[in-house]
Enzyme design. Sequence first.
Site, PDB file in Angstrom:
ATOM      1  N   THR A   1       0.824  -1.211   0.000  1.00  0.00           N
ATOM      2  CA  THR A   1       0.000   0.000   0.000  1.00  0.00           C
ATOM      3  C   THR A   1       0.857   1.259   0.000  1.00  0.00           C
ATOM      4  O   THR A   1       1.865   1.353   0.711  1.00  0.00           O
ATOM      5  CB  THR A   1      -0.920   0.004   1.234  1.00  0.00           C
TER       6      THR A   1
ATOM      7  N   GLY B   1       2.561  -3.024   8.429  1.00  0.00           N
ATOM      8  CA  GLY B   1       2.794  -3.371   9.820  1.00  0.00           C
ATOM      9  C   GLY B   1       4.241  -3.757  10.061  1.00  0.00           C
ATOM     10  O   GLY B   1       4.908  -4.297   9.174  1.00  0.00           O
TER      11      GLY B   1
ATOM     12  N   GLU C   1      -6.008  -4.788   3.510  1.00  0.00           N
ATOM     13  CA  GLU C   1      -5.992  -5.940   2.595  1.00  0.00           C
ATOM     14  C   GLU C   1      -7.072  -5.800   1.522  1.00  0.00           C
ATOM     15  O   GLU C   1      -7.626  -6.778   1.049  1.00  0.00           O
ATOM     16  CB  GLU C   1      -6.157  -7.276   3.346  1.00  0.00           C
TER      17      GLU C   1
END
Length: 703
Positions: free
Chosen positions: A182, A221, A465
């Site tokens: 992303t 993350g 996601e």
Amino acid sequence: MGRVKLRCPQGQGPRGGTLAGRARTASRMALLETRKYSQGSALGAVNPDLASERQTPSFSVEKLTALLDGGEENTRIRRAVVEAIESDPVFSRENQYFQSQNEKYEAAVRKAVHLQKKMHEMGWTENGPEFKYIYRALSGEVAFLLHTIFMRSISVLGSDKQVAKWIPLAMQYQLIGSYAQTELGHGTYLQGLETTAVFDIATQEFILNTPQISAMKWWPGDMGRSATHTVVFAQLYIQGKCYGVHPFIVQIRSLWDHSLCPGITAGDIGPKMSFEHIDNGYLMLQNVRVSRENMLSKFCEVQPDGTYVRRGSQQINYLTMTAVRVALISHEAVIPLMKACTIAIRYSVVRRQSKLKPGEEEAKILDFQTQQEKLLPHLAAAYAFHFINNYLQDLFNRGYEEIQRENFDMLPELHAFSSGFKAIVTQYCASAVEVCLRACGGHGYSLLSGLPSLCTRILASCIYEGENTILFLQTARFLIKCFMAASAGHPVPPSVTYLAAGKPGKCPAKNKFDFLSPDIYTQAYRHAAVRLISSTAAKLQVLIQSGVKKHDAWNECTVQLVQAVKAHCHYITVKNFAETVERLEAKGGIQKIMKHLCDLFALHGIFSNAGVFLHDGHISGAQMDMATASYLDLLAVIRKDAVPLVDAFDFTDKTLNSALGSYDGQVYQRLYEWARKSPTNTQINPAYERYLKPLLHKKLSKL
């Protein structure tokens, strides 16, 4: 189970039949009620109102738990994992609601590091049967979760040589991986990613850059403070030609002192609505060079002379995300919904409010039909989604086996189904958990209830996601393509063969009991799905034939396309639930209660989306009244088993971490005890000397 059940003689109530008699019986039940697997209460006896709900379930709770786990042996393994995790003080969740972001991050890293030691001590491996239960036991509050996706990306997309090099290093934590897809300006639409990887033939390297601020990787993350390496998705350029998005392994921090590598800018993106324990980060790349061997090359390869070689479909790069979406459905949507239902339903039989009949004591709020209608359909949905997740996992496993044989035929179906079901399940669960929170009244808004953290966690899953609306539309492309193929007599995947079947006639239901027939309500869902898909496909064709460009025509149909995908996913879920019930053994009461839940889930969908089913008269207005009557009747039936049904989810008190949802139902005592632990109750009030004291003394001097 270690549980003693008191049963009344057939046809009689508890001794005496009075409120006092029932209370005495429930109190005795409470004293006898025990658990062998960390469910016991630190406060003592089980609340009599909750204990009474467990006296006469219509089914074996233990057998239902085993069904959900996929067998008694799986239940045994899961409980052993939970016991091992919860008995270890390093994994304690006590007082986590009072921790700062830094404290939560440090605790998550501490747990992740300790978990490696724990796994070694227990003999657990990544490929062993225990591994899939660790995340549930830790409630996801552990660092390095993207490390697993980093490894999965290499395992799925890497060559044998790359797997042999990187996976052992990752498994031994000689590096910490992340997954950088992303971007600040681009998310689900991978083709729009702006990060570039230009192949330099002279040095046999790729030069990676984020050419502008919107190309910065954002949200990965473990990126902010933890990761040493990451899989970066970037547009591949060879001699000026773009070959689309490809994955590259990039080192971002030194393994020696954890400092950022040359050309790397990275950090934490700051506070979020949830996931405070995860260091979601940003990443900028400025002329960062990686070896040619660092492009994952199982299916795509750049040879030394710059020749580009592809094996299989371009969609293979979506495979990691497909696997993640399937896993996400269970861990980040269904299990939180199960937890929320457990908390809200247990609380709803402990909380008494108002009177159902004059002269009686205040009623359990779950005895009110409105409370049943808030909670019980979502309980049914938790079971429905558990079973659809099993269906999707089987579909993915079969597809992955084919891909391993270099047969990519199932890729479009896998991508479409993982996208559509990720979207519909997370969207439904986000709404359902919020309902559970509000159903608990004011106490539901306390962090100590456990519900706000579940609510924000699921809300986030609607975005990461893959943003849900985009995912719905990706599934829509697959469905429209399949519908057109089926209409032309061409073969389509087994999951969508219903599109080729003839249109059903009117609903044959004659009374409310007919709507308890899976054939009737499944047919209604199929009819709705076919109608919405076919009518939207027809609209698309009319627009295109009238001269509207394809992309403009698509945009003019997107609202209806999303409706069509939701109808398709709802149909598949109802159909799968009904087929699952049909396969169950009749003994033990499991099939009967599952049938009730399946009926409730299906009829709740018809009740809540009446317009879809009434639209073309497949169901008439009179029949809708019948369906509504059956739906409302089911609420009272399932209410009797509501507590045993959530007990079957088998969450320990430590896993729930809820003052409202504990197994013993001692709600008010636990709320008070936990509130007293707040640091604000032992610290000096920082506002007193500076603000309150001058304010109060000023007023006093005037007095």
